[in-house]
Design a protein around this motif. Structure first.
Motif, PDB file in Angstrom:
ATOM      1  N   VAL A  24      70.053  92.039 113.974  1.00  0.00           N
ATOM      2  CA  VAL A  24      69.549  90.660 113.924  1.00  0.00           C
ATOM      3  C   VAL A  24      69.450  90.197 112.472  1.00  0.00           C
ATOM      4  N   ASP A  25      69.812  88.945 112.234  1.00  0.00           N
ATOM      5  CA  ASP A  25      69.727  88.385 110.879  1.00  0.00           C
ATOM      6  C   ASP A  25      69.392  86.908 110.985  1.00  0.00           C
ATOM      7  N   ASP A  26      68.826  86.364 109.918  1.00  0.00           N
ATOM      8  CA  ASP A  26      68.503  84.927 109.983  1.00  0.00           C
ATOM      9  C   ASP A  26      69.781  84.097 109.921  1.00  0.00           C
ATOM     10  N   ILE A  27      70.651  84.424 108.967  1.00  0.00           N
ATOM     11  CA  ILE A  27      71.874  83.637 108.769  1.00  0.00           C
ATOM     12  C   ILE A  27      73.082  84.563 108.818  1.00  0.00           C
ATOM     13  N   ILE A  28      74.140  84.133 109.479  1.00  0.00           N
ATOM     14  CA  ILE A  28      75.425  84.817 109.304  1.00  0.00           C
ATOM     15  C   ILE A  28      76.358  83.786 108.694  1.00  0.00           C
ATOM     16  N   SER A  29      76.858  84.111 107.519  1.00  0.00           N
ATOM     17  CA  SER A  29      77.754  83.168 106.839  1.00  0.00           C
ATOM     18  C   SER A  29      79.184  83.711 106.902  1.00  0.00           C
ATOM     19  N   THR A  30      79.549  84.582 105.972  1.00  0.00           N
ATOM     20  CA  THR A  30      80.926  85.119 105.971  1.00  0.00           C
ATOM     21  C   THR A  30      81.086  86.296 106.939  1.00  0.00           C
ATOM     22  N   GLY A  31      79.985  86.795 107.460  1.00  0.00           N
ATOM     23  CA  GLY A  31      80.041  87.943 108.366  1.00  0.00           C
ATOM     24  C   GLY A  31      80.146  89.285 107.647  1.00  0.00           C
ATOM     25  N   GLY A  32      80.179  89.241 106.293  1.00  0.00           N
ATOM     26  CA  GLY A  32      80.319  90.483 105.527  1.00  0.00           C
ATOM     27  C   GLY A  32      79.164  91.447 105.760  1.00  0.00           C
ATOM     28  N   THR A  33      77.952  90.916 105.777  1.00  0.00           N
ATOM     29  CA  THR A  33      76.763  91.763 105.971  1.00  0.00           C
ATOM     30  C   THR A  33      76.845  92.478 107.321  1.00  0.00           C
ATOM     31  N   ILE A  34      77.143  91.712 108.362  1.00  0.00           N
ATOM     32  CA  ILE A  34      77.168  92.291 109.713  1.00  0.00           C
ATOM     33  C   ILE A  34      78.326  93.274 109.852  1.00  0.00           C
ATOM     34  N   ALA A  58      68.966  76.300 101.163  1.00  0.00           N
ATOM     35  CA  ALA A  58      67.681  76.963 100.951  1.00  0.00           C
ATOM     36  C   ALA A  58      67.833  78.294 100.217  1.00  0.00           C
ATOM     37  N   ARG A  59      69.054  78.822 100.154  1.00  0.00           N
ATOM     38  CA  ARG A  59      69.193  80.117  99.486  1.00  0.00           C
ATOM     39  C   ARG A  59      69.203  79.988  97.961  1.00  0.00           C
ATOM     40  N   GLN A  60      69.500  78.783  97.454  1.00  0.00           N
ATOM     41  CA  GLN A  60      69.388  78.557  95.999  1.00  0.00           C
ATOM     42  C   GLN A  60      67.990  77.991  95.762  1.00  0.00           C
ATOM     43  N   GLU A 110      69.798  99.124 104.070  1.00  0.00           N
ATOM     44  CA  GLU A 110      69.649  98.694 102.665  1.00  0.00           C
ATOM     45  C   GLU A 110      70.943  98.059 102.219  1.00  0.00           C
ATOM     46  N   LYS A 111      70.845  96.820 101.725  1.00  0.00           N
ATOM     47  CA  LYS A 111      72.054  96.077 101.356  1.00  0.00           C
ATOM     48  C   LYS A 111      72.075  95.750  99.867  1.00  0.00           C
ATOM     49  N   LYS A 112      73.285  95.819  99.288  1.00  0.00           N
ATOM     50  CA  LYS A 112      73.454  95.341  97.916  1.00  0.00           C
ATOM     51  C   LYS A 112      74.573  94.315  97.947  1.00  0.00           C
ATOM     52  N   ARG A 113      74.308  93.094  97.457  1.00  0.00           N
ATOM     53  CA  ARG A 113      75.361  92.079  97.467  1.00  0.00           C
ATOM     54  C   ARG A 113      76.259  92.266  96.244  1.00  0.00           C
ATOM     55  N   LEU A 114      77.565  92.366  96.477  1.00  0.00           N
ATOM     56  CA  LEU A 114      78.509  92.565  95.385  1.00  0.00           C
ATOM     57  C   LEU A 114      79.066  91.224  94.906  1.00  0.00           C
ATOM     58  N   THR A 115      79.541  90.390  95.848  1.00  0.00           N
ATOM     59  CA  THR A 115      80.030  89.046  95.530  1.00  0.00           C
ATOM     60  C   THR A 115      79.541  88.129  96.651  1.00  0.00           C
ATOM     61  N   GLY A 116      79.993  86.873  96.620  1.00  0.00           N
ATOM     62  CA  GLY A 116      79.570  85.908  97.645  1.00  0.00           C
ATOM     63  C   GLY A 116      79.906  86.356  99.056  1.00  0.00           C
ATOM     64  N   ASP A 117      81.026  87.079  99.212  1.00  0.00           N
ATOM     65  CA  ASP A 117      81.386  87.483 100.581  1.00  0.00           C
ATOM     66  C   ASP A 117      81.540  88.992 100.757  1.00  0.00           C
ATOM     67  N   PRO A 119      69.888  94.101 108.914  1.00  0.00           N
ATOM     68  CA  PRO A 119      70.890  94.638 107.988  1.00  0.00           C
ATOM     69  C   PRO A 119      70.395  94.811 106.557  1.00  0.00           C
ATOM     70  N   ASP A 120      69.236  94.235 106.246  1.00  0.00           N
ATOM     71  CA  ASP A 120      68.661  94.420 104.902  1.00  0.00           C
ATOM     72  C   ASP A 120      67.149  94.249 104.992  1.00  0.00           C
ATOM     73  N   GLU A 121      66.480  94.534 103.862  1.00  0.00           N
ATOM     74  CA  GLU A 121      65.007  94.474 103.909  1.00  0.00           C
ATOM     75  C   GLU A 121      64.491  93.070 104.198  1.00  0.00           C
ATOM     76  N   VAL A 169      63.289  79.419 108.007  1.00  0.00           N
ATOM     77  CA  VAL A 169      63.890  79.211 106.680  1.00  0.00           C
ATOM     78  C   VAL A 169      64.096  80.563 106.000  1.00  0.00           C
ATOM     79  N   HIS A 170      65.007  80.592 105.058  1.00  0.00           N
ATOM     80  CA  HIS A 170      65.374  81.864 104.439  1.00  0.00           C
ATOM     81  C   HIS A 170      64.169  82.543 103.789  1.00  0.00           C
ATOM     82  N   ASP A 171      63.355  81.737 103.102  1.00  0.00           N
ATOM     83  CA  ASP A 171      62.144  82.272 102.482  1.00  0.00           C
ATOM     84  C   ASP A 171      61.074  81.181 102.606  1.00  0.00           C
TER      85      ASP A 171
HETATM   86  C1  R5P Z   1      70.817  87.029 103.195  1.00  0.00           C
HETATM   87  O1  R5P Z   1      69.863  87.489 102.641  1.00  0.00           O
HETATM   88  C2  R5P Z   1      70.799  86.572 104.622  1.00  0.00           C
HETATM   89  O2  R5P Z   1      69.685  87.021 105.316  1.00  0.00           O
HETATM   90  C3  R5P Z   1      72.053  87.003 105.327  1.00  0.00           C
HETATM   91  O3  R5P Z   1      72.069  88.425 105.417  1.00  0.00           O
HETATM   92  C4  R5P Z   1      73.270  86.530 104.607  1.00  0.00           C
HETATM   93  O4  R5P Z   1      73.192  85.145 104.412  1.00  0.00           O
HETATM   94  C5  R5P Z   1      74.511  86.859 105.383  1.00  0.00           C
HETATM   95  O5  R5P Z   1      75.621  86.422 104.668  1.00  0.00           O
HETATM   96  P1  R5P Z   1      77.072  86.945 105.021  1.00  0.00           P
HETATM   97  O6  R5P Z   1      77.299  86.698 106.481  1.00  0.00           O
HETATM   98  O7  R5P Z   1      77.972  86.115 104.150  1.00  0.00           O
HETATM   99  O8  R5P Z   1      77.138  88.388 104.661  1.00  0.00           O
END
Ligand code: R5P
Length: 301
Positions: free
Chosen positions: A223-233, A90-92, A195-202, A172-174, A126-128
């Protein structure tokens, strides 16, 4: 009504069946020698309302979902409901570069056209929300989004209800503002977002920001919807610790926890990690089974 849990949602499927007092249908999942997936529904579902429960967190999960929908149709069910607790891809949801596939559109089309008996689809946070428009195509399938934020809020309240220090909820972000507000507001917790800025995938950068609330010494729930690589958290945790926050807890709806995600977050200073069972893991402390069962219950009459 009979519940058919896919390979990715076995525990959740069983919990939904228990909530509703419905029969569980077992399936066989294996691979052919060339790697192709083989899926078979074992049990009689003819004439039944079949509820297929299967998250999509991988390509394999998607194929299994499509196979289950096809098999249910072939067995002569009267109606199919697909519960897709985690809707992957859903993120793409748009073309960021020319030539890219809009993955969620491709996935939506394949699901909606998979079985004529498919009546409704339930997805969770869903993400959006706008991406659900891809399911509004030329077939009569209704899509509903369920919101797990009250369950997360309840869990935090039960866990921290008697804690001597107040709880602050941080997104962790808007993009996480709606979730942070929904989790915090019913219990009167303060909340804010970073405020978050994504630099790369992780890799992400969380910018230092003056928060609207004093967090010094307070219990924080990121709190976040998805935790993938954990980089954001991990980055959010480091920043909050620099601002002298108290204990830092993390709660998410969909805990994918890929690569070293868990280690990254714990190493950054996260005290405890909680997710729902939309994606099943050791950290699935909050079940969405009741939420789904409540939606399906009217269909039992
Ligand atoms: C992105 O906008 C999502 O809400 C999550 O913040 C993101 O998917 C987290 O990804 P990661 O755990 O890889 O930082």
């Amino acid at each position: 009504m009979k519940i058919i849990p896919g390979k990715a949602s076995q525990a959740l499927g069983a919990r939904i069946a228990a909530e509703l007092g419905c029969e569980l249908v077992l399936c066989e999942f294996r691979r052919f020698p060339d790697g192709e997936l083989y899926t078979r529904i074992i049990g009689d579902v003819e004439g039944e309302h079949a509820v297929v429960v299967q998250s999509i967190r991988s390509d394999t999960d998607l194929v299994v979902l499509l196979q289950l929908l096809d098999a249910a149709e072939a067995e002569g069910v009267s109606k199919i409901t697909a519960v897709i607790p985690y809707l992957g891809y859903a993120r793409q949801d748009k073309q960021f570069k020319p030539g890219e596939a809009v993955s969620i559109r491709a996935i939506a089309r394949s699901i909606c056209f998979s079985a004529p008996a498919l009546d409704s689809i339930y997805v969770v946070n869903v993400h959006d929300r706008a991406e659900l428009r891809y399911f509004q195509i030329d077939v009569d399938v209704r899509v509903h989004e369920l919101d797990a934020s009250p369950l997360i809020g309840d869990y935090i309240m039960k866990m921290m209800g008697i804690a001597p220090t107040p709880v602050v909820v941080i997104g962790p972000d808007e993009g996480a503002e709606e979730l942070a507000r929904a989790v915090a507001t019913p219990y009167g917790f303060d909340y804010d977002v970073l405020e978050k800025k994504r630099l790369t995938g992780d890799e992400v950068e969380i910018k230092p920001k003056e928060l609207s609330i004093d967090i010094e010494g307070k219990n924080i729930f990121i709190v976040d919807d998805i935790i993938s690589t954990g980089g954001t958290i991990a980055e959010a945790t480091k920043l909050l610790r620099e601002q002298n926050a108290g204990d830092i807890y993390v709660a998410c709806v969909h805990g994918l926890f890929v690569q070293n995600a868990v280690l990254r977050m714990l190493h950054a200073g996260v005290k405890e990690l909680i997710s729902t069972d939309t994606v099943e893991s050791l950290f699935s402390r909050v079940s969405i089974a009741k939420l789904v069962a409540k939606e399906l219950e009217p269909g039992l009459q």
